[in-house]
Design a protein around this motif. Structure first.
Motif, PDB file in Angstrom:
ATOM      1  N   GLN A  17      -1.172 -20.284  -1.965  1.00  0.00           N
ATOM      2  CA  GLN A  17      -1.135 -20.377  -3.425  1.00  0.00           C
ATOM      3  C   GLN A  17      -2.515 -20.160  -4.047  1.00  0.00           C
ATOM      4  O   GLN A  17      -2.631 -19.838  -5.221  1.00  0.00           O
ATOM      5  N   GLN A  18      -3.570 -20.307  -3.258  1.00  0.00           N
ATOM      6  CA  GLN A  18      -4.931 -20.096  -3.762  1.00  0.00           C
ATOM      7  C   GLN A  18      -5.464 -18.717  -3.406  1.00  0.00           C
ATOM      8  O   GLN A  18      -6.435 -18.244  -4.006  1.00  0.00           O
ATOM      9  N   PHE A  19      -4.848 -18.064  -2.400  1.00  0.00           N
ATOM     10  CA  PHE A  19      -5.292 -16.734  -1.957  1.00  0.00           C
ATOM     11  C   PHE A  19      -4.062 -15.828  -1.846  1.00  0.00           C
ATOM     12  O   PHE A  19      -3.716 -15.355  -0.770  1.00  0.00           O
ATOM     13  N   THR A  20      -3.388 -15.606  -2.953  1.00  0.00           N
ATOM     14  CA  THR A  20      -2.167 -14.799  -2.933  1.00  0.00           C
ATOM     15  C   THR A  20      -2.492 -13.318  -2.782  1.00  0.00           C
ATOM     16  O   THR A  20      -3.562 -12.856  -3.183  1.00  0.00           O
ATOM     17  N   SER A  21      -1.550 -12.581  -2.191  1.00  0.00           N
ATOM     18  CA  SER A  21      -1.698 -11.132  -2.035  1.00  0.00           C
ATOM     19  C   SER A  21      -0.363 -10.476  -2.301  1.00  0.00           C
ATOM     20  O   SER A  21       0.636 -11.145  -2.574  1.00  0.00           O
ATOM     21  N   GLY A  22      -0.326  -9.176  -2.194  1.00  0.00           N
ATOM     22  CA  GLY A  22       0.902  -8.431  -2.474  1.00  0.00           C
ATOM     23  C   GLY A  22       1.851  -8.350  -1.305  1.00  0.00           C
ATOM     24  O   GLY A  22       2.890  -7.685  -1.388  1.00  0.00           O
ATOM     25  N   GLY A  23       1.530  -9.021  -0.210  1.00  0.00           N
ATOM     26  CA  GLY A  23       2.407  -8.977   0.952  1.00  0.00           C
ATOM     27  C   GLY A  23       2.325 -10.262   1.738  1.00  0.00           C
ATOM     28  O   GLY A  23       1.301 -10.952   1.726  1.00  0.00           O
ATOM     29  N   ALA A  24       3.389 -10.595   2.420  1.00  0.00           N
ATOM     30  CA  ALA A  24       3.432 -11.787   3.258  1.00  0.00           C
ATOM     31  C   ALA A  24       4.614 -11.658   4.202  1.00  0.00           C
ATOM     32  O   ALA A  24       5.452 -10.756   4.063  1.00  0.00           O
ATOM     33  N   ALA A  25       4.671 -12.555   5.164  1.00  0.00           N
ATOM     34  CA  ALA A  25       5.809 -12.627   6.075  1.00  0.00           C
ATOM     35  C   ALA A  25       6.487 -13.974   5.891  1.00  0.00           C
ATOM     36  O   ALA A  25       5.820 -14.986   5.643  1.00  0.00           O
ATOM     37  N   LEU A  26       7.795 -13.978   6.010  1.00  0.00           N
ATOM     38  CA  LEU A  26       8.564 -15.214   5.924  1.00  0.00           C
ATOM     39  C   LEU A  26       8.974 -15.639   7.336  1.00  0.00           C
ATOM     40  O   LEU A  26       9.355 -14.798   8.161  1.00  0.00           O
ATOM     41  N   LEU A  28      10.479 -11.982   8.744  1.00  0.00           N
ATOM     42  CA  LEU A  28      10.581 -10.715   8.027  1.00  0.00           C
ATOM     43  C   LEU A  28       9.336 -10.552   7.165  1.00  0.00           C
ATOM     44  O   LEU A  28       8.662 -11.522   6.822  1.00  0.00           O
ATOM     45  N   GLN A  29       9.033  -9.320   6.867  1.00  0.00           N
ATOM     46  CA  GLN A  29       7.879  -9.029   6.025  1.00  0.00           C
ATOM     47  C   GLN A  29       8.362  -8.550   4.662  1.00  0.00           C
ATOM     48  O   GLN A  29       9.400  -7.879   4.565  1.00  0.00           O
ATOM     49  N   LEU A  30       7.612  -8.920   3.636  1.00  0.00           N
ATOM     50  CA  LEU A  30       7.974  -8.477   2.292  1.00  0.00           C
ATOM     51  C   LEU A  30       6.733  -8.011   1.556  1.00  0.00           C
ATOM     52  O   LEU A  30       5.604  -8.429   1.855  1.00  0.00           O
ATOM     53  N   ASP A  86      13.233 -11.291  -7.100  1.00  0.00           N
ATOM     54  CA  ASP A  86      12.754 -10.012  -7.624  1.00  0.00           C
ATOM     55  C   ASP A  86      13.464  -8.888  -6.873  1.00  0.00           C
ATOM     56  O   ASP A  86      13.207  -8.671  -5.681  1.00  0.00           O
ATOM     57  N   PRO A  87      14.362  -8.176  -7.531  1.00  0.00           N
ATOM     58  CA  PRO A  87      15.103  -7.097  -6.849  1.00  0.00           C
ATOM     59  C   PRO A  87      14.203  -5.973  -6.346  1.00  0.00           C
ATOM     60  O   PRO A  87      14.623  -5.199  -5.474  1.00  0.00           O
ATOM     61  N   THR A  88      12.990  -5.851  -6.895  1.00  0.00           N
ATOM     62  CA  THR A  88      12.108  -4.762  -6.460  1.00  0.00           C
ATOM     63  C   THR A  88      11.278  -5.133  -5.240  1.00  0.00           C
ATOM     64  O   THR A  88      10.542  -4.287  -4.722  1.00  0.00           O
ATOM     65  N   ALA A  89      11.339  -6.385  -4.788  1.00  0.00           N
ATOM     66  CA  ALA A  89      10.591  -6.779  -3.591  1.00  0.00           C
ATOM     67  C   ALA A  89      11.137  -6.022  -2.379  1.00  0.00           C
ATOM     68  O   ALA A  89      12.350  -5.906  -2.197  1.00  0.00           O
ATOM     69  N   VAL A  90      10.253  -5.504  -1.563  1.00  0.00           N
ATOM     70  CA  VAL A  90      10.650  -4.722  -0.388  1.00  0.00           C
ATOM     71  C   VAL A  90      10.639  -5.631   0.831  1.00  0.00           C
ATOM     72  O   VAL A  90       9.629  -6.270   1.140  1.00  0.00           O
ATOM     73  N   VAL A  91      11.765  -5.698   1.512  1.00  0.00           N
ATOM     74  CA  VAL A  91      11.893  -6.488   2.742  1.00  0.00           C
ATOM     75  C   VAL A  91      12.029  -5.529   3.915  1.00  0.00           C
ATOM     76  O   VAL A  91      12.838  -4.602   3.882  1.00  0.00           O
ATOM     77  N   PHE A  92      11.239  -5.741   4.940  1.00  0.00           N
ATOM     78  CA  PHE A  92      11.262  -4.837   6.094  1.00  0.00           C
ATOM     79  C   PHE A  92      10.856  -5.596   7.347  1.00  0.00           C
ATOM     80  O   PHE A  92      10.432  -6.756   7.287  1.00  0.00           O
ATOM     81  N   ASN A  93      10.998  -4.912   8.486  1.00  0.00           N
ATOM     82  CA  ASN A  93      10.603  -5.469   9.786  1.00  0.00           C
ATOM     83  C   ASN A  93      11.254  -6.836  10.009  1.00  0.00           C
ATOM     84  O   ASN A  93      10.583  -7.828  10.304  1.00  0.00           O
TER      85      ASN A  93
END
Length: 813
Positions: free
Chosen positions: A630-639, A472-474, A662-669
């Motif tokens: 952890q060294q190159f974090t961004s606002g999106g990732a996939a689990l 999934l992507q968040l 975080d309830p505001t995190a958006v989970v999609f795809n």
């Protein structure tokens, strides 16, 4: 007019009287015409029907390329856009745009939307109109203006209940307030097919202004933007390309790029169609062959029925009917059959398109635009009329050769005078069977090649184990996540919570996720390697944590995975894949070497991992580098979450854990990795399935045709067989005579089909994977299989000859 109406009424009476043969003919024609209609509707939507924009033949995209370093299409930069705008002589309008997902907040649940920052000319070029409010304004292309947004009709209705009072209100995108100034007209659509993005994108939901900063001309290496242009009236693509070549050479010198650096222009229509064109044309040609086989089969059936009508035709001729009247009557019957077959075909086409949409093949863009419209109806009518005339010519030609004396004497035993048991006396029917067999073999070989190609492609190991993996992507946003330490804390906490979730074996994080189309390449420097002047090393770049490799079962070749030591305060580290290590350190000493973007901040290689297929099983992609998340974090990732049981059943629990952080995190795809790998083969699966289905139907028609001819010969040659038995012929001799003639027809058809297949399969070469267009196994096994089918179709009529009683057969003589 009365005579024509009489012909129609008489034709209907004949078809109703011979209802069973009529039904068989309508089924054959319905499938043949229906398949043609279905494939033509796809061709019409993609190749013939223009895009839903004004003057689409003048709209194009501009792309970069550097083949020497493995880049065949890349996105331009703002600096290059400024150069093109100032120097071009071919473009009437231009727009710079960047597609990026955004998060809509301020609602009960945050929403993931596909957004675009674009200059005002983009919507103008694409013919966008506001049903409420306005579009983006030219002055909003300049910095310093209030942030505004234009919504699509789809989002307006889905998220805002089509509220017209939304105009002037504020919505929050990525934690920033935007004033809604307009709603686009219903039906307007800008998809990733028209304007490809770096990441997976369905269609744009929100349009925001893209003000160019004063230093845009110096922003030259941020090549992550789309350039859309509209050609000046009268300017061809070739002229625009020549103009672009001149400008690209200047940019190459200015930016000191490699010799292979250049730019190319692609019409939006070609952008949408892409490499689908050849596959569609192959399928269209295949269904045309199926229709020809159906016509040949129907012609054979009508010839058989015509033999039984020889006395009727002889009587009508003797009573004064002209050959024109006879031909008109028979053609009326065949055209009526063609028209009825066309009606059946429309139903078959509708069902076929439903199946196509259900398969959702990845190689068919604009899938929602495909349907039965006026053009398709006209095509079906034309095909039905042509088909009726085509298969009706053979019975007409045969009827005009009727011998009155032979047909009228002794009760009209026309069948006995129709040539006997020898096929060579029935040349027309034999030729039709040969053509059916040849065409069906061509289709069978083509389908066999595609199926073998697909099987080989399916067997390609992706480099990871997709079973039992949920993906999934968040997306996280807001001012608090501007601090990379807080971003890192969020991802660590998600990792911690998922690692203790019951049913989870391993979990990881990656950006971008394989098999999603997400692009992540760039240039990097390697210790001990100096590229040639003007060249650079392009690699696939991904951010991952250590758990990603365990969750996907990507093997560790040397060194170690990322772990808790690789945090923001630690020295920068990286992993490389096995192909990368073998290229630069074939002796296996990659661990400890360094890569860098900035020589002052080198990244130490701490491990080598297995190479995987990021973009599809059919391509290797570039050599890969992984950075510690952890060294190159961004606002999106996939689990990626490996589970004990069904991964899809774990989706709710996984999402719940993410929202607990975080309830505001958006989970999609949200999908399993098995589904992603399966869908990555949609184009190949669709082509092989469709061509295979056409080939099977063609073989059935050919077998029925051969069976019909041999059955007809046996039935019409009862007297000849009786004479042969009376003269001492054994059953085996008669069976052998019939079998030899059937297999002779099959042999000639197979030889002709092999010759045709050699030419046909060369056109399919680009659709194949891992086998050649003249694959020996396919060219040997498929003809043998067709020979077996022909043998089965012949042996049954041949066996029936043993039931002939010579006393009964000769009683009337």
């Amino acid at each position: 007019m009365n005579s024509w109406w009489y012909d129609v009424v008489f034709a209907a009476r004949v078809l109703r009287k011979n209802w069973f043969s009529t039904l068989v003919i309508l089924i054959s024609l319905g499938i043949g015409i229906g398949a043609n209609t279905a494939i033509f509707s796809v061709v019409d939507a993609l190749l013939l029907r223009p895009l839903p924009y004004p003057e689409p033949d003048r709209l194009a995209g501009v792309w970069l390329h550097s083949p020497a370093i493995g880049i065949f299409r890349d996105w331009p930069s703002p600096g290059q856009y400024v150069d093109l705008k100032n120097e071009n002589h071919s473009f009437e309008q231009m727009a710079l745009a960047q597609i990026r997902p955004v998060t809509l907040t301020g609602r009960e649940q945050p929403e993931h939307l596909d957004g675009i920052r674009a200059q005002s000319t983009l919507l103008t070029m694409l013919g966008g109109k506001a049903q409420i409010g306005r579009l983006l304004l030219p002055e909003e292309d300049m910095p310093g203006k209030p942030p505004v947004v234009v919504l699509t009709d789809r989002v307006w209705r889905r998220l805002f209940n089509a509220d017209p009072q939304i105009i002037g209100k504020t919505i929050v995108l990525d934690s920033e307030p935007f004033t809604v100034v307009g709603i686009l007209q219903r039906g307007f659509r800008l998809s990733g097919e028209v304007m490809p993005a770096e990441g997976p994108m369905d269609r744009v939901d929100v349009f925001r202004p893209f003000p160019l900063a004063a230093d845009a001309a110096t922003n030259r290496r941020d090549e992550n933007y789309n350039i859309l242009v509209k050609l000046k009236p009268g300017v061809t693509v070739q002229q625009a390309q020549a103009d672009l070549n001149v400008m690209a050479s200047r940019i190459r010198e200015k930016d000191k790029r490699g010799e292979s650096f250049g730019m190319h222009i692609t019409l939006l229509q070609d952008e949408v169609v892409g490499d689908v064109r050849r596959a569609l044309l192959v399928l269209l040609g295949s269904v045309a062959l199926v229709l020809l086989i159906a016509c040949a089969n129907v012609a054979n059936l009508l010839l058989a029925r015509g033999s039984a009508r020889q006395k009727e035709i002889a009587v009508r001729t003797a009573m004064g009917a002209s050959w024109k009247q006879i031909a008109r009557q028979l053609l009326t019957e065949s055209v009526m059959l063609g028209a009825l077959g066309g009606l059946v075909g429309l139903g078959v086409a509708q069902a076929s398109l439903f199946v196509v949409r259900a398969m959702n093949p990845g190689n068919i863009p604009r899938l929602e635009d495909i349907g039965i419209n006026g053009s398709v109806m006209a095509f079906t009518f034309g095909v039905s009329l042509l088909t009726g005339v085509l298969f009706g010519l053979a019975p007409v030609w045969r009827a005009l050769k009727v011998d009155l004396n032979t047909s009228l004497k002794a009760g009209g035993r026309a069948g006995q005078a129709d040539g006997g048991i020898l096929v060579r006396r029935h040349r027309l029917r034999g030729l039709l069977v040969i053509s059916e067999l040849a065409l069906s073999l061509m289709l069978l070989i083509g389908a066999g090649l595609l199926v073998r190609s697909f099987v080989r492609l399916e067997a390609v190991p992706p480099g990871f184990s997709p079973d039992h993996v949920l993906s999934l992507q968040l997306s996280i946003g807001g001012s608090k996540y501007d601090d990379r330490k807080i971003r890192a804390t969020f991802y660590r906490e998600v990792e911690r919570r998922l690692s203790v979730l019951p049913g989870v074996v391993a979990q990881g994080q990656i950006d971008p996720l394989p098999m999603t189309g997400g692009v992540g390449w760039g240039s990097i420097n390697v210790e001990g390697f100096t590229p040639a002047p003007g060249q650079e090393l392009q690699v696939d770049i991904r951010n991952a944590n250590g758990g990603y490799f365990s969750s996907m079962k990507i093997p560790l070749v040397a060194g170690r995975f990322f772990d808790e030591r690789d945090n923001l305060d630690a020295p920068l580290v990286t992993l490389v894949d096995e192909r990368f290590a073998k290229r630069f350190w074939p002796n296996g000493d990659a661990v400890g070497k360094h890569l860098w973007f900035d020589p002052k901040r080198p990244l130490a290689i701490v491990g080598v991992v297995g190479a995987i297929k990021n973009y599809g099983l059919e391509t290797d992609g570039k050599i890969a580098v992984y950075f510690a998340q952890q060294q190159f974090t961004s606002g999106g990732a996939a689990l990626t979450v490996r589970t004990v049981g069904d991964p899809a059943a774990m989706s709710s629990a996984v999402i719940q854990e993410v929202h607990a952080v975080d309830p505001t995190a958006v989970v999609f795809n949200v999908r399993t990795m098995e589904e992603r790998v399966y869908d990555s083969l949609a184009r190949q699966r669709f082509a092989s399935t469709m061509l295979g289905a056409f080939a099977v139907f063609a073989v059935l028609l050919a077998a029925v045709g051969l069976y019909g001819v041999m059955s007809y010969l046996v039935t019409q040659s009862t007297r000849d067989i009786g004479v042969m038995v009376a003269l001492g012929a054994r059953s085996g001799d008669i069976i052998g005579l019939v079998m030899r003639q059937g297999m002779e027809l099959a042999g000639i058809g197979i030889v002709a089909g092999i010759v045709g297949a050699v030419a046909l399969t060369r056109v399919m070469a680009s659709l194949l994977f891992g086998i050649s267009a003249t694959d020996a196994v396919t060219f040997i096994l498929v003809p043998l299989m067709l020979a077996g089918v022909a043998f089965a179709a012949t042996v049954i009529p041949a066996w029936r000859t043993t039931r002939v009683d010579p006393v009964v057969a000769l009683r009337d003589e």
